[in-house]
Design an enzyme around this catalytic site. Structure first.
Site, PDB file in Angstrom:
ATOM      1  N   GLU A 149      61.749 -13.606  40.730  1.00 51.49           N
ATOM      2  CA  GLU A 149      61.326 -12.471  41.499  1.00 51.49           C
ATOM      3  C   GLU A 149      59.904 -12.491  42.251  1.00 51.49           C
ATOM      4  O   GLU A 149      59.606 -11.916  43.114  1.00 51.49           O
ATOM      5  CB  GLU A 149      61.184 -11.133  40.762  1.00 51.49           C
ATOM      6  CG  GLU A 149      62.623 -10.348  40.144  1.00 51.49           C
ATOM      7  CD  GLU A 149      63.115 -11.244  39.047  1.00 51.49           C
ATOM      8  OE1 GLU A 149      62.751 -12.212  38.517  1.00 51.49           O
ATOM      9  OE2 GLU A 149      64.320 -10.973  38.300  1.00 51.49           O
ATOM     10  N   PHE A 188      67.326  -0.571  26.818  1.00 50.04           N
ATOM     11  CA  PHE A 188      67.240  -1.994  27.000  1.00 50.04           C
ATOM     12  C   PHE A 188      66.893  -2.562  28.619  1.00 50.04           C
ATOM     13  O   PHE A 188      67.295  -1.552  29.527  1.00 50.04           O
ATOM     14  CB  PHE A 188      68.735  -2.567  27.127  1.00 50.04           C
ATOM     15  CG  PHE A 188      68.965  -4.051  27.413  1.00 50.04           C
ATOM     16  CD1 PHE A 188      68.270  -5.091  26.722  1.00 50.04           C
ATOM     17  CD2 PHE A 188      69.621  -4.330  28.400  1.00 50.04           C
ATOM     18  CE1 PHE A 188      68.427  -6.402  26.968  1.00 50.04           C
ATOM     19  CE2 PHE A 188      69.943  -5.734  28.774  1.00 50.04           C
ATOM     20  CZ  PHE A 188      69.236  -6.753  28.032  1.00 50.04           C
ATOM     21  N   GLN A 189      66.077  -3.105  28.796  1.00 51.93           N
ATOM     22  CA  GLN A 189      65.438  -3.467  30.068  1.00 51.93           C
ATOM     23  C   GLN A 189      64.799  -2.302  30.799  1.00 51.93           C
ATOM     24  O   GLN A 189      64.928  -2.108  32.077  1.00 51.93           O
ATOM     25  CB  GLN A 189      66.266  -4.249  31.058  1.00 51.93           C
ATOM     26  CG  GLN A 189      66.888  -5.562  30.269  1.00 51.93           C
ATOM     27  CD  GLN A 189      67.711  -6.223  31.405  1.00 51.93           C
ATOM     28  OE1 GLN A 189      68.177  -5.950  32.345  1.00 51.93           O
ATOM     29  NE2 GLN A 189      67.364  -7.467  31.341  1.00 51.93           N
TER      30      GLN A 189
END
Ligand SMILES: Cc1ncc(C[n+]2csc(CCOP(=O)(O)OP(=O)(O)O)c2C)c(N)n1
Lengths: 581, 161
Positions: free
Chosen positions: A71, A133-134
């Protein structure tokens, strides 16, 4: 041969098609809205929270998506694209780790006022705040480093938000805008009503036109000044004001320095140009600032790398500050004539009135004497490659016509000192944040924006290893960047500080264990070349220029070379270490 | 010269705006003495009143930096104008029956009010400018303050302005 990216397809016909109101998903709204904003290329990386968006991109051919390998590569590429084109750069990442990997790139763009629209996914709205999650609170994390940000709460708001985001990013003082889209929003359907009209926002109205009284004060001050000097910065480039600046200098014949980010805003070869100012600036620029009686700062922000010790900066000068951002005026340096407005608009108005004065003739002559007596210089050698010589080689062989991106360190300063820029948007470097890892991926973006220009990315052996995985992107998409590595086998700039300021105590700067860069390039399917002396250097560089695709050229240079002149921290800018020469 | 400054900030009533404003103060090194937020006269807009200590340059930078926030509509330096500023405090003070008449005396002089009575304590509510509340607290201290809460200052320009 030009890069295969981007395939720009946003024709009028397509725009018509995208303008049709239709019930579609948030993801499709995002893609259509990006097209309506004129986006040609998006740099991104998929993941769970953006899967609806990536699904909508399946088989989508109306703009290009470049899949980077990290990223950080995506956002620096979007940044390079924006700096080299003046358009808004766009990148996309998933929630959590994808989003946090963007942070360095967002901060880099924020510090240098680069227009970006950063799109992140987030977990579904109902899970926000549950440590799902995430999940990461990316709007919260990035609040101090974005111009503005949005967490989308309703799919119906998406078209307005995207339209506003592009407007905010690329007007006034430019900067990154983040749009965080929860997964359920990218899946939800609604009637898409395209937004293309003017944006009105009550809290956002940048001042473009300056105050006439202040302009008259400046005209008057110019007519009275005996030692006037111009300090121009990145704001000139961003406003598209370089021609107006040229005209301003032509009319007034006031000598001019351009900051690191302002390189290219004024032609380097011009006799009134004195080189860069500040920590590694020219003797002439720093002396001229310190002795001027009128300092006209245009689209620059008195960064501490430029001013040195503030107490004692330009002690005799009446200070004029022209900037689109009122908060910059008086932030670091007290201003006598503040002018808030778009640099281009301000200069065009000034150009109607300003005149050359003879009063400053002795000063002009003084500046020429300094320029002749103390240009940048280094001790060349035939035994070992000197990095400055390498930059001169690049400059001579490309006649200053390339787009040059750099990483951060000594090579960056040598590139700024020895490459001669004649046009704006030909120089891409991380000034404010000084981000290692920026140089190479930003070149990918710059090349995408300018498929037919020569793009050279100059990196240190340290910084090259921070985003070298993006070599894959060059190979796959045939992005013909010429990737230069100035290999001094150490973290050069840190070595220099340790030598000069920390008594030769070389702590953890040895880059032993670096890869064989030629083999590294080859591993990705990119041509790799190495040079260890002048003859090899000329040959390898010519081969790189003659090769149609991407090439890595490693120049093995002297380990001990330092960047001079240098102003150490805590000194005023006329207290310069000049080096051996 | 450092002085206490009171500024009113009219902002969009969007989620995260308080964080944007307070975060700005923190990272720019401006200090916040108190901050209050609530509805304004216009639907969709909130008004914050912030008391900060700094010099004139500081105040100018605060105003300019605030205006950079897209959600900030208007910034008013109240302390440069004739203003009325009020704060509310609740003070839970130790009060065994023998002390109560004395405490009531203090409360009455300050035109404060007792809003709760416990077996060994009272809650006193006082409204006024910061100095008045400081003074009230000073006077109640000898009896033993068990708990104290202040709202921070809210303020307006006097008259029709
Ligand atoms: C991400 C990041 N980490 C650390 C630094 C601090 N830093 C500035 S220059 C430099 C050395 C760079 O070495 P190299 O890439 O080999 O370039 P050179 O100075 O040798 O040209 C370092 C570590 C930085 N600017 N960015």
């Amino acid at each position: 041969m030009s890069a295969q990216i981007p395939e720009v397809r946003s024709t009028d016909e397509l725009r018509q098609k995208w303008m049709e109101p239709e019930v579609i998903t948030g993801s499709e709204i995002l893609l259509r809205s990006l097209l309506l904003e004129g986006v040609e290329c998006v740099f991104g990386y998929p993941g769970g929270a953006v899967l609806y968006i990536y699904d909508a991109m399946y088989g989508f051919k109306d703009f290009k998506h470049v899949l980077t390998r990290h990223e950080q590569g995506a956002i620096h590429a979007a940044d390079g694209y924006a700096r080299a084109s003046g358009k808004v750069g766009v990148c996309i990442a998933t929630s959590g780790p994808g989003a946090t990997n963007l942070v360095t790139g967002i901060a880099t763009a924020f510090m240098d006022s680069v227009p970006l629209v950063v799109i992140t996914g987030n977990v579904v709205s109902s899970l926000i705040g549950t440590d799902a999650f995430q999940e990461a609170d990316i709007t919260g994390i990035t609040m101090p480093i974005t111009k503005h940000s949005y967490l989308v709460r309703d799919v119906e708001e998406l078209p307005r938000i995207i339209h506003e985001a592009f407007h905010i990013a690329n007007t006034g003082r430019k900067g990154p805008v983040l749009i965080d889209i929860p997964k359920d929003i990218s899946a939800a359907q609604t009637l898409f009503v395209p937004q293309t009209g003017p944006v009105t926002m009550r809290g956002y109205n940048p001042t473009v036109l300056p105050n006439k009284i202040q302009l008259d004060k400046l005209t008057q001050a110019i007519s009275e000044a005996e030692r006037p000097f111009i300090l121009a910065g990145g704001g000139v480039v961003y406003s598209g004001g370089h021609e107006a600046l040229y005209e301003f200098v032509r009319k007034t014949e006031i000598p001019i320095t351009t900051t690191l980010l302002g390189l290219g805003a004024f032609p380097s070869g011009h006799e009134l140009w004195t080189g860069m100012p500040g920590m590694h600036g020219t003797y002439t620029s720093n002396q001229a600032i310190q002795q001027s009686d009128l300092l006209i700062c245009i689209g620059a922000r008195f960064d501490d790398r430029v001013t040195g010790k503030l107490d004692g900066f330009a002690p005799q000068a009446k200070i004029v500050h022209i900037d689109i951002d009122p908060a910059e005026i008086g932030k670091n340096v007290a201003t006598d004539i503040p002018i808030v407005g778009d640099v281009k608009a301000v200069l065009e108005l000034l150009n109607q009135d300003v005149k050359r004065t003879d009063r400053a003739d002795a000063w002009r002559a003084q500046i020429q004497r300094w320029k002749n007596e103390k240009p940048y210089s280094y001790k060349d050698s035939d035994a070992v490659l000197k990095p400055q010589w390498v930059i001169e080689l690049l400059d001579e062989t490309t006649k200053g016509g390339a787009i040059v991106t750099t990483d951060v360190g000594q090579h960056q300063m040598w590139a700024a000192q020895y490459y001669k820029f004649n046009q704006p948007r030909s120089w891409v470097t991380s000034g404010g944040l000084g981000t290692m890892g920026f140089g190479f991926p930003s070149a990918i973006g710059a090349q995408v924006a300018n498929p037919d220009r020569l793009v050279i990315s100059i990196n240190g052996d340290g910084g090259m290893q921070m985003c070298s995985q993006e070599l894959a992107i060059c190979a796959i998409n045939n992005i013909p960047v010429k990737i230069v590595i100035i290999n001094n086998q150490v973290l050069g700039m840190v070595r220099q500080w340790q030598e000069l300021i920390y008594n030769n105590r070389y702590s953890h700067i040895d880059l032993a264990g670096s890869p064989d860069f030629v083999k590294l390039a080859e591993a990705y399917g990119v041509k790799g070349l190495r040079a260890t002396n002048k003859e090899e250097a000329r040959r390898a560089w010519q081969e790189a220029l003659d090769t149609p695709g991407p090439v890595v050229v490693e120049f093995v240079v002297s380990r001990e070379e330092n960047v001079y002149p240098m102003v150490t921290q805590g000194s005023t800018i006329d207290q310069m270490l000049m080096g051996d020469e | 010269m450092t002085t206490k400054n009171t500024i009113a900030v009219l902002v969009n009533d969007h989620p995260g705006v308080l964080q944007r404003v307070s975060g700005l103060f923190g990272r720019r090194g401006f200090n916040i003495e108190s901050i209050t937020v609530g509805q304004s006269e216009e639907v969709g807009l909130s008004r914050m009143v912030i008391v900060t200590v700094g010099d004139e340059n500081n105040l100018e930078q605060i105003e300019k930096q605030l205006y950079k926030l897209v959600d900030v509509i208007k910034v008013i330096d109240l302390s440069s104008k004739p203003m009325v500023a009020r704060e509310l405090a609740m003070i839970k003070v130790k009060a065994e029956p023998p002390q109560r008449p004395e405490i009531m005396g203090v409360v009455e002089t300050f035109r404060a009010a007792v809003i709760d009575v416990g077996t060994t304590s009272l809650i006193v509510q006082v409204i006024g400018d910061t100095e008045k509340i400081d003074a009230m607290i000073e006077l109640l201290k000898p009896y033993g303050i068990r708990e104290l809460t202040r709202t921070g200052v809210t303020a307006m320009v006097r008259g029709n302005a």
